[in-house]
Design an enzyme around this catalytic site. Sequence first.
Site, PDB file in Angstrom:
ATOM      1  N   GLU A  72      46.706  36.383  34.808  1.00  0.00           N
ATOM      2  CA  GLU A  72      46.700  35.617  35.948  1.00  0.00           C
ATOM      3  C   GLU A  72      45.497  35.270  36.214  1.00  0.00           C
ATOM      4  O   GLU A  72      44.372  36.016  36.064  1.00  0.00           O
ATOM      5  CB  GLU A  72      47.193  36.826  37.143  1.00  0.00           C
ATOM      6  N   CYS A 121      37.341  42.453  37.989  1.00  0.00           N
ATOM      7  CA  CYS A 121      37.524  41.795  36.717  1.00  0.00           C
ATOM      8  C   CYS A 121      36.270  41.388  35.663  1.00  0.00           C
ATOM      9  O   CYS A 121      36.354  41.668  34.643  1.00  0.00           O
ATOM     10  CB  CYS A 121      38.259  40.624  37.169  1.00  0.00           C
ATOM     11  N   LYS A 157      42.064  34.595  28.708  1.00  0.00           N
ATOM     12  CA  LYS A 157      41.801  35.286  29.989  1.00  0.00           C
ATOM     13  C   LYS A 157      40.505  35.902  30.044  1.00  0.00           C
ATOM     14  O   LYS A 157      39.808  35.721  30.833  1.00  0.00           O
ATOM     15  CB  LYS A 157      42.871  36.303  30.288  1.00  0.00           C
TER      16      LYS A 157
HETATM   17  P1  NAD Z   1      45.360  47.626  40.977  1.00  0.00           P
HETATM   18  O1  NAD Z   1      44.663  48.911  40.901  1.00  0.00           O
HETATM   19  O2  NAD Z   1      45.336  46.808  42.597  1.00  0.00           O
HETATM   20  O3  NAD Z   1      46.915  47.880  40.728  1.00  0.00           O
HETATM   21  C1  NAD Z   1      47.552  48.324  39.844  1.00  0.00           C
HETATM   22  C2  NAD Z   1      48.714  49.228  40.284  1.00  0.00           C
HETATM   23  O4  NAD Z   1      49.542  49.701  39.381  1.00  0.00           O
HETATM   24  C3  NAD Z   1      48.503  50.382  41.089  1.00  0.00           C
HETATM   25  O5  NAD Z   1      48.867  50.301  42.412  1.00  0.00           O
HETATM   26  C4  NAD Z   1      48.936  51.637  40.316  1.00  0.00           C
HETATM   27  O6  NAD Z   1      49.520  52.614  41.074  1.00  0.00           O
HETATM   28  C5  NAD Z   1      49.952  50.853  39.406  1.00  0.00           C
HETATM   29  N1  NAD Z   1      50.395  51.567  38.463  1.00  0.00           N
HETATM   30  C6  NAD Z   1      49.650  52.188  37.126  1.00  0.00           C
HETATM   31  N2  NAD Z   1      50.360  52.853  36.313  1.00  0.00           N
HETATM   32  C7  NAD Z   1      51.636  52.508  36.618  1.00  0.00           C
HETATM   33  C8  NAD Z   1      52.934  52.970  35.949  1.00  0.00           C
HETATM   34  N3  NAD Z   1      52.853  53.669  34.936  1.00  0.00           N
HETATM   35  N4  NAD Z   1      53.901  52.763  36.822  1.00  0.00           N
HETATM   36  C9  NAD Z   1      53.969  52.002  37.944  1.00  0.00           C
HETATM   37  N5  NAD Z   1      52.828  51.777  38.407  1.00  0.00           N
HETATM   38  C10 NAD Z   1      51.561  51.833  37.920  1.00  0.00           C
HETATM   39  O7  NAD Z   1      45.312  46.363  39.843  1.00  0.00           O
HETATM   40  P2  NAD Z   1      45.140  44.739  40.078  1.00  0.00           P
HETATM   41  O8  NAD Z   1      43.735  44.412  40.544  1.00  0.00           O
HETATM   42  O9  NAD Z   1      46.486  44.419  40.530  1.00  0.00           O
HETATM   43  O10 NAD Z   1      44.890  44.521  38.613  1.00  0.00           O
HETATM   44  C11 NAD Z   1      46.056  44.513  37.607  1.00  0.00           C
HETATM   45  C12 NAD Z   1      45.966  43.932  36.498  1.00  0.00           C
HETATM   46  O11 NAD Z   1      45.590  42.408  36.578  1.00  0.00           O
HETATM   47  C13 NAD Z   1      44.610  44.276  35.800  1.00  0.00           C
HETATM   48  O12 NAD Z   1      44.764  44.276  34.128  1.00  0.00           O
HETATM   49  C14 NAD Z   1      43.396  43.236  36.020  1.00  0.00           C
HETATM   50  O13 NAD Z   1      42.402  43.188  35.049  1.00  0.00           O
HETATM   51  C15 NAD Z   1      44.415  41.893  36.203  1.00  0.00           C
HETATM   52  N6  NAD Z   1      43.830  40.850  37.051  1.00  0.00           N
HETATM   53  C16 NAD Z   1      43.279  41.353  38.385  1.00  0.00           C
HETATM   54  C17 NAD Z   1      42.822  40.460  39.147  1.00  0.00           C
HETATM   55  C18 NAD Z   1      42.264  40.537  40.491  1.00  0.00           C
HETATM   56  O14 NAD Z   1      41.791  39.784  41.195  1.00  0.00           O
HETATM   57  N7  NAD Z   1      42.524  41.838  41.032  1.00  0.00           N
HETATM   58  C19 NAD Z   1      43.002  38.804  38.683  1.00  0.00           C
HETATM   59  C20 NAD Z   1      43.451  38.802  37.474  1.00  0.00           C
HETATM   60  C21 NAD Z   1      43.938  39.636  36.707  1.00  0.00           C
HETATM   61  C1  UDX Z   2      37.848  36.448  39.277  1.00  0.00           C
HETATM   62  C2  UDX Z   2      38.105  35.076  38.814  1.00  0.00           C
HETATM   63  O1  UDX Z   2      37.742  34.112  39.437  1.00  0.00           O
HETATM   64  C3  UDX Z   2      39.683  34.972  38.715  1.00  0.00           C
HETATM   65  O2  UDX Z   2      40.132  33.606  38.054  1.00  0.00           O
HETATM   66  C4  UDX Z   2      40.433  36.128  37.740  1.00  0.00           C
HETATM   67  O3  UDX Z   2      41.810  36.051  37.909  1.00  0.00           O
HETATM   68  C5  UDX Z   2      39.939  37.368  38.485  1.00  0.00           C
HETATM   69  O4  UDX Z   2      38.536  37.478  38.559  1.00  0.00           O
HETATM   70  P1  UDX Z   2      37.623  37.416  41.640  1.00  0.00           P
HETATM   71  O5  UDX Z   2      36.826  38.394  40.928  1.00  0.00           O
HETATM   72  O6  UDX Z   2      38.815  37.629  42.471  1.00  0.00           O
HETATM   73  O7  UDX Z   2      38.188  36.473  40.563  1.00  0.00           O
HETATM   74  O8  UDX Z   2      36.679  36.445  42.435  1.00  0.00           O
HETATM   75  P2  UDX Z   2      35.673  35.362  42.158  1.00  0.00           P
HETATM   76  O9  UDX Z   2      35.881  34.178  43.371  1.00  0.00           O
HETATM   77  O10 UDX Z   2      35.718  34.920  40.748  1.00  0.00           O
HETATM   78  O11 UDX Z   2      34.324  36.060  42.356  1.00  0.00           O
HETATM   79  C6  UDX Z   2      33.781  36.832  41.511  1.00  0.00           C
HETATM   80  C7  UDX Z   2      32.485  37.494  42.174  1.00  0.00           C
HETATM   81  O12 UDX Z   2      31.405  36.469  41.908  1.00  0.00           O
HETATM   82  C8  UDX Z   2      32.228  37.895  43.835  1.00  0.00           C
HETATM   83  O13 UDX Z   2      31.323  38.911  43.890  1.00  0.00           O
HETATM   84  C9  UDX Z   2      31.721  36.389  44.153  1.00  0.00           C
HETATM   85  O14 UDX Z   2      31.024  36.872  45.271  1.00  0.00           O
HETATM   86  C10 UDX Z   2      30.629  36.002  42.967  1.00  0.00           C
HETATM   87  N1  UDX Z   2      30.381  34.858  42.825  1.00  0.00           N
HETATM   88  C11 UDX Z   2      31.190  33.603  42.887  1.00  0.00           C
HETATM   89  C12 UDX Z   2      29.042  34.244  43.079  1.00  0.00           C
HETATM   90  O15 UDX Z   2      28.071  35.311  43.330  1.00  0.00           O
HETATM   91  N2  UDX Z   2      28.655  33.245  43.046  1.00  0.00           N
HETATM   92  C13 UDX Z   2      29.608  32.055  42.765  1.00  0.00           C
HETATM   93  O16 UDX Z   2      29.018  30.805  42.833  1.00  0.00           O
HETATM   94  C14 UDX Z   2      31.024  32.395  42.789  1.00  0.00           C
END
Ligand code: NAD
Ligand code: UDX
Length: 465
Positions: free
Chosen positions: A162, A277, A221
């Site tokens: 994602e 991330c 990713k």
């Molecule tokens: P999060 O911690 O917000 O959510 C994860 C959820 O999974 C939690 O609610 C937890 O209770 C649940 N969980 C864990 N083990 C479980 C199980 N065995 N059964 C059912 N539920 C379970 O995490 P997130 O930010 O949504 O990230 C999820 C993944 O996506 C990570 O690998 C992260 O690196 C990736 N990712 C995150 C972002 C972002 O912006 N947060 C963007 C891209 C990718």
């Molecule tokens: C990032 C990636 O952008 C996204 O594609 C991936 O799926 C998850 O990780 P996110 O961490 O949600 O997303 O936010 P992002 O907008 O990338 O910002 C990350 C950090 O960098 C923040 O703390 C932001 O404030 C900082 N940042 C970003 C800067 O300091 N300067 C910039 O120009 C851009």
Amino acid sequence: MKVKSICCIGAGYVGGPTMAVIAKKCPGIKVTVVDINEARIAAWNDPDVNNIPVYEPGLGEVVAESRGRNLFFSTDVDGAIDESDMIFISVNTPTKTYGEGKGLAADLKWIELCARQIARVAKSDKIVVEKSTLPVRTASTIKSILDHTGSGVSFQILSNPEFLAEGTAVEDLMDPDRVLIGGDQTEEGLKAIQALVDVYAQWVPRERILTTNVWSSELSKLTANAFLAQRVSSINSLSELCEHTEADINEVARAIGSDSRIGPKFLKASVGFGGSCFQKDILNLVYISRSYGLNEVADYWEQVIQMNDHQKRRFAKKIIRSLYNTVNGKKIAFLGWAFKKDTNDTRESAAIYVADHLLFEQAHVAVYDPKVKEEQVFVDMDYLNTRSSEENRKYIDVVEDPYEACKGAHAIAVLTEWDVFKQYDWSKIYDNMLKPAHVFDGRNVLDAEKLRKIGFQVYSIGTPS
Ligand code: NAD
Ligand code: UDX
């Protein structure tokens, strides 16, 4: 194969918004998001969509449209696995805090638990989709667990990382730059890829849906996040040079960003990047590179993190130096605690580390953030384990009013770029502060000249003061 029922394990910042958008765009597919965290599921089901656990502009409306129609949130993980054709794994994969790879590798224990649960419960063929960010070659681990069930059920594993950014998740999901789907290049693998392509193609133009082998998808990713973070560390490294040369980082960013090969995005100097991330994924890349003996590759990417740590520390030190080398007993108001604007997520937020540094110097920090709750600030500080919970509570106050936070303060530090900060009555804030009144703008969002006219001493990252 046409997908009729999807289950997503993990109702977090990715699982919740992603599934809400799939449900909105694909009314013919039943989407069930499951989680072991009962409170989180209850919040997703709260009749008032303002109480859903993830704050994202526009998300409440998307959830409200589909919830109860073809979007369901539940704690019945087994039931949802059983009835779906396609299972997304979207659980957390944080950096390991113990054992081999501590502090670098991704902790895959939740991924393995999911794979084992799917293996135990599934009675019919399934497509399992890695939505979580995973180290390259994780699909083979999942496959080996799923292939040894002895139940005769067959599984295809796809990687579909994602790319949404928090704060713009709904927009990013509705109109993504690309969707990436990796899978086995066998006949069965290609069929599974096509099934997922058909889901996204219901709203994403086909040319933006990229298909690759599973390893390229997993590695892309980590690489995308590493490249983005590298840009932030690059601009931040130059912000320090600007402060010594009277160059202005905003002007430098505009000048270099106008080169179409460089581009204008992700060149905003800041107090340092945060979020769940960037750091985690780069550390993971470093760990993987080292495990293949590629030390130069590992060192190269590790420097992006070191620069970021330096930037956070440098900001805290600047505050201390400007306040006559002591902040002991002084009140510093923090505007913002989230790692960026338009989210309530605070994971790895620079604010946490700046506060920690100031607390070592016995400063008093008053925090105001429009979306972060008081208990979260203390959870973040306690997680650092650098002092007792009682001490964190003694030195930090979380307040619900920005003017109250700044009242009687020696300095204000802007840690998050919330738009609303620009609209405050800065003359009123100035009048209620101790003098000289300082503003340390860690996001370069405020109009420094206007503040100086009011009487503030202003520091903005990478600009001549
Ligand atoms: P999060 O911690 O917000 O959510 C994860 C959820 O999974 C939690 O609610 C937890 O209770 C649940 N969980 C864990 N083990 C479980 C199980 N065995 N059964 C059912 N539920 C379970 O995490 P997130 O930010 O949504 O990230 C999820 C993944 O996506 C990570 O690998 C992260 O690196 C990736 N990712 C995150 C972002 C972002 O912006 N947060 C963007 C891209 C990718
Ligand atoms: C990032 C990636 O952008 C996204 O594609 C991936 O799926 C998850 O990780 P996110 O961490 O949600 O997303 O936010 P992002 O907008 O990338 O910002 C990350 C950090 O960098 C923040 O703390 C932001 O404030 C900082 N940042 C970003 C800067 O300091 N300067 C910039 O120009 C851009």
